[in-house]
Every structure is written in structure tokens, then in C-alpha cells.
Design a protein around this motif. Structure first.
Motif, PDB file in Angstrom:
ATOM      1  N   VAL A  11      46.421  26.886  43.003  1.00  0.00           N
ATOM      2  CA  VAL A  11      45.253  27.709  43.426  1.00  0.00           C
ATOM      3  C   VAL A  11      44.234  28.412  42.720  1.00  0.00           C
ATOM      4  CG1 VAL A  11      45.101  29.718  44.919  1.00  0.00           C
ATOM      5  CG2 VAL A  11      46.869  28.204  45.258  1.00  0.00           C
ATOM      6  N   LEU A  12      43.362  28.306  42.910  1.00  0.00           N
ATOM      7  CA  LEU A  12      41.815  28.817  42.015  1.00  0.00           C
ATOM      8  C   LEU A  12      41.704  30.246  42.990  1.00  0.00           C
ATOM      9  CD1 LEU A  12      39.653  28.846  39.997  1.00  0.00           C
ATOM     10  CD2 LEU A  12      38.303  27.380  41.375  1.00  0.00           C
ATOM     11  N   ILE A  13      41.377  31.315  42.530  1.00  0.00           N
ATOM     12  CA  ILE A  13      41.038  32.447  43.175  1.00  0.00           C
ATOM     13  C   ILE A  13      39.455  32.746  42.917  1.00  0.00           C
ATOM     14  CG2 ILE A  13      41.305  34.953  43.547  1.00  0.00           C
ATOM     15  CD1 ILE A  13      44.126  34.547  42.544  1.00  0.00           C
ATOM     16  N   ALA A  14      38.774  32.653  43.818  1.00  0.00           N
ATOM     17  CA  ALA A  14      37.154  33.123  43.376  1.00  0.00           C
ATOM     18  C   ALA A  14      36.760  34.419  44.184  1.00  0.00           C
ATOM     19  CB  ALA A  14      36.223  31.981  44.035  1.00  0.00           C
ATOM     20  N   ASP A  15      36.593  35.471  43.311  1.00  0.00           N
ATOM     21  CA  ASP A  15      36.168  36.792  44.057  1.00  0.00           C
ATOM     22  C   ASP A  15      35.613  37.536  42.937  1.00  0.00           C
ATOM     23  OD1 ASP A  15      36.578  39.698  44.860  1.00  0.00           O
ATOM     24  OD2 ASP A  15      37.282  38.493  46.539  1.00  0.00           O
ATOM     25  N   VAL A  18      37.785  42.283  40.443  1.00  0.00           N
ATOM     26  CA  VAL A  18      38.668  42.118  39.434  1.00  0.00           C
ATOM     27  C   VAL A  18      40.141  42.347  40.089  1.00  0.00           C
ATOM     28  CG1 VAL A  18      39.885  42.669  37.066  1.00  0.00           C
ATOM     29  CG2 VAL A  18      37.409  42.442  37.392  1.00  0.00           C
ATOM     30  N   MET A  19      40.389  43.662  40.933  1.00  0.00           N
ATOM     31  CA  MET A  19      41.495  44.173  41.459  1.00  0.00           C
ATOM     32  C   MET A  19      41.917  43.069  42.431  1.00  0.00           C
ATOM     33  SD  MET A  19      40.962  48.173  41.817  1.00  0.00           S
ATOM     34  CE  MET A  19      42.835  48.223  42.478  1.00  0.00           C
ATOM     35  N   VAL A  20      40.755  42.224  43.013  1.00  0.00           N
ATOM     36  CA  VAL A  20      41.230  41.463  44.201  1.00  0.00           C
ATOM     37  C   VAL A  20      41.955  40.266  43.428  1.00  0.00           C
ATOM     38  CG1 VAL A  20      40.435  39.897  46.180  1.00  0.00           C
ATOM     39  CG2 VAL A  20      39.636  42.218  45.986  1.00  0.00           C
ATOM     40  N   ARG A  21      41.330  39.748  42.535  1.00  0.00           N
ATOM     41  CA  ARG A  21      41.796  38.458  41.612  1.00  0.00           C
ATOM     42  C   ARG A  21      43.042  38.979  41.109  1.00  0.00           C
ATOM     43  NH1 ARG A  21      36.780  38.777  39.436  1.00  0.00           N
ATOM     44  NH2 ARG A  21      37.621  38.749  37.371  1.00  0.00           N
ATOM     45  N   GLU A  22      43.177  39.675  40.522  1.00  0.00           N
ATOM     46  CA  GLU A  22      44.557  40.162  39.961  1.00  0.00           C
ATOM     47  C   GLU A  22      45.800  40.360  40.849  1.00  0.00           C
ATOM     48  OE1 GLU A  22      44.008  43.433  37.403  1.00  0.00           O
ATOM     49  OE2 GLU A  22      43.312  42.299  35.708  1.00  0.00           O
ATOM     50  N   GLY A  23      45.293  40.969  41.984  1.00  0.00           N
ATOM     51  CA  GLY A  23      46.350  41.555  43.026  1.00  0.00           C
ATOM     52  C   GLY A  23      46.842  39.917  43.675  1.00  0.00           C
ATOM     53  N   PHE A  24      45.978  39.267  44.026  1.00  0.00           N
ATOM     54  CA  PHE A  24      46.217  38.184  44.707  1.00  0.00           C
ATOM     55  C   PHE A  24      46.908  37.006  43.851  1.00  0.00           C
ATOM     56  CE2 PHE A  24      43.026  37.519  48.402  1.00  0.00           C
ATOM     57  CZ  PHE A  24      43.877  38.681  49.027  1.00  0.00           C
ATOM     58  N   GLU A  39      40.760  31.471  37.700  1.00  0.00           N
ATOM     59  CA  GLU A  39      40.073  32.514  38.728  1.00  0.00           C
ATOM     60  C   GLU A  39      38.355  32.197  38.374  1.00  0.00           C
ATOM     61  OE1 GLU A  39      41.114  36.421  37.546  1.00  0.00           O
ATOM     62  OE2 GLU A  39      43.051  35.919  37.826  1.00  0.00           O
ATOM     63  N   ALA A  40      37.529  32.551  39.268  1.00  0.00           N
ATOM     64  CA  ALA A  40      36.164  32.635  39.163  1.00  0.00           C
ATOM     65  C   ALA A  40      35.475  33.765  39.711  1.00  0.00           C
ATOM     66  CB  ALA A  40      35.652  31.269  40.119  1.00  0.00           C
ATOM     67  N   VAL A  41      34.302  34.346  38.932  1.00  0.00           N
ATOM     68  CA  VAL A  41      33.941  35.564  39.450  1.00  0.00           C
ATOM     69  C   VAL A  41      32.620  35.553  40.337  1.00  0.00           C
ATOM     70  CG1 VAL A  41      34.587  36.708  37.302  1.00  0.00           C
ATOM     71  CG2 VAL A  41      32.399  35.607  37.389  1.00  0.00           C
ATOM     72  N   ASP A  42      32.278  34.099  40.459  1.00  0.00           N
ATOM     73  CA  ASP A  42      31.120  33.926  41.472  1.00  0.00           C
ATOM     74  C   ASP A  42      31.282  32.555  42.057  1.00  0.00           C
ATOM     75  OD1 ASP A  42      29.685  32.160  39.679  1.00  0.00           O
ATOM     76  OD2 ASP A  42      28.962  34.046  38.555  1.00  0.00           O
ATOM     77  N   GLY A  43      30.134  32.143  42.761  1.00  0.00           N
ATOM     78  CA  GLY A  43      30.187  30.592  43.331  1.00  0.00           C
ATOM     79  C   GLY A  43      30.243  29.756  42.466  1.00  0.00           C
ATOM     80  N   ARG A  44      29.233  29.736  41.416  1.00  0.00           N
ATOM     81  CA  ARG A  44      28.722  28.781  40.425  1.00  0.00           C
ATOM     82  C   ARG A  44      30.009  28.414  39.728  1.00  0.00           C
ATOM     83  NH1 ARG A  44      23.831  27.339  41.110  1.00  0.00           N
ATOM     84  NH2 ARG A  44      22.171  28.650  41.608  1.00  0.00           N
ATOM     85  N   GLN A  45      30.714  29.758  39.244  1.00  0.00           N
ATOM     86  CA  GLN A  45      31.897  29.300  38.557  1.00  0.00           C
ATOM     87  C   GLN A  45      32.972  28.792  39.308  1.00  0.00           C
ATOM     88  OE1 GLN A  45      34.624  32.765  36.682  1.00  0.00           O
ATOM     89  NE2 GLN A  45      33.050  32.373  34.956  1.00  0.00           N
TER      90      GLN A  45
END
Length: 232
Positions: A11-15, A18-24, A39-45
């Protein structure tokens, strides 16, 4: 890691939160058959990470900087990546979710989902059974269909309904309607008095004939073709 020879679902988490990514990430990594690989912080990443890490499922937020999740989903699907996109949303994002489904997202998940719901959603999407939470799905898709019709939304990869339904048999049309109503394969089998494996075969043939990616697109297609009406 899993306890048998079956590899975990990647799974890759894109959000951008930070709290959402870490929690999921914590919730998913606690599942024995699921592994968060990036993990990714935006759509391009997210697009770059999908190409580099080849995840099975992408948890994709919609509202992100640089490139939003809707555009990122379109690019990932257009690139014919194996990853299934599971959109993270809330009920106040109606028009965005409708467009995401048309753009190739395999499903959606409410951000306040429980650990059990999160894990199950990832498993369902990874397995190709993309129509999540039938009661919620029906409510959302009927709403999005109205929005799409009123706003003239389009531009996604779904083929036009015109003329395509003629390719389906009578039984395949019946199955498509039940898929759009949020029924699982088991529920469809019970209603039509056939084996569940037969239903799976029908669904696969429907997707191939209509040129659709998964059950979610099939459901949207059914509404756009007027096989099912909002609230029906």
C-alpha cells in the motif's frame, strides 16, 4: 508480513496531512497481510512512487497541493499501472468523488473509517471487488450520478453508454443492474439462483465487453446508461 507464502498487499498512502499518513500507516501495518511501502505528500509524488514502488493499492486523498488526487488518479490509470486507487474522502466532496470514479478510481473510503473498515477496504480493492460498503456506495453513486448529469461532468475513461449495452446478454444486464445497486457476488448469486462462480464470470464478461476497469466503473456506467435510476 504474512505468516504463509502469500505476499502482503503493498500500500502507498498519498495525503498531504502528516497525521493522516502516520495514522493510516500504523493501522495498516498492524494487519498481518498488509504492508505500507511508501507515502506521498501530493499527487505528483504519488505518481512517481507508484512507478517506483509498484504498490497494489494507493490510498489517495483528493485535496493535495501541486497536483490533486483526481488528476493523479487519472495519470496513474492512464499509465495502465497495476495499482488500484482507493480514494480517501468525506461526504462534502461529492463532485470530486464522482469525477474520481469516472477517472478510474476503484473505490472510496471515508476518512473516519475504523481500523477494521480500512483493512477490509484495502483487501476488497486489491482483490478487484471494488464496490465498497454497498449501502454507502449506493447513496454516493446515486448522488454523484445526479451531479454528473447536472454539471455535464465527463472526460474520464468510461466509454459512452450509447450502443454498448447491446453487447450484453439479458442475464449480463441483470447482473450489471445488481452490481450498480451495491450487491455483492454472493447476494447476486442468491437473487438469480446461480452459483457465485457464475456471477464472477458474468461480471468479468461485462467488464470486458464494456471496456471497464472494475465494478465501480460498471456501477457508474449503469447509472449513466439509465439502467438504474437515482434512488431506484
Amino acid at each position: 508480513m504474512t505468516t504463509d507464502a502469500t505476499p502482503p498487499i503493498r500500500v502507498l498512502i498519498a495525503d498531504d496531512q502528516v497525521m493522516v499518513r502516520e495514522g493510516f500507516s500504523v493501522l495498516l501495518n498492524a494487519q498481518p497481510d498488509i504492508e505500507v511501502v511508501g507515502e506521498a505528500v501530493d499527487g505528483r509524488q504519488a505518481i512517481a512512487q507508484v512507478a517506483a514502488l509498484r504498490p497494489d493499492v494507493v490510498l489517495m486523498d483528493i485535496r493535495m497541493p501541486e497536483l490533486n488526487g483526481l488528476e493523479a488518479t487519472r495519470e496513474i490509470v492512464a499509465a495502465d499501472a497495476d495499482a488500484k486507487v482507493l480514494v480517501l474522502t468525506t461526504f462534502d466532496l461529492d463532485e470530486y468523488v464522482y469525477q474520481a470514479l469516472r477517472s478510474g478510481a476503484s473505490g472510496f473510503l471515508l476518512k473516519d473509517a475504523s481500523a477494521r473498515q480500512l483493512g477490509e477496504a484495502v483487501r476488497v480493492v486489491a482483490a478487484g471487488e471494488a464496490l465498497l460498503a454497498p449501502t454507502v456506495t449506493k447513496r454516493l453513486i446515486t448522488t454523484f450520478s445526479r451531479i454528473g448529469e447536472a454539471a455535464g461532468l465527463g472526460g474520464g475513461p468510461l466509454p459512452s453508454p450509447q450502443g454498448r449495452l447491446a453487447e450484453l446478454t439479458e442475464r449480463e444486464n441483470e447482473v450489471l443492474v445488481l452490481v450498480a445497486q451495491g450487491c455483492s457476488n454472493a447476494e447476486i448469486a442468491e437473487r438469480l439462483i446461480v452459483a457465485e462462480s457464475t456471477v464472477k464470470t458474468h461480471v468479468s464478461r461485462i467488464l470486458v465487453k464494456l471496456g471497464l476497469r472494475d465494478r465501480t466503473q460498471a456501477a457508474v456506467f449503469a447509472y449513466e446508461a439509465r439502467l438504474v435510476t437515482p434512488g431506484g
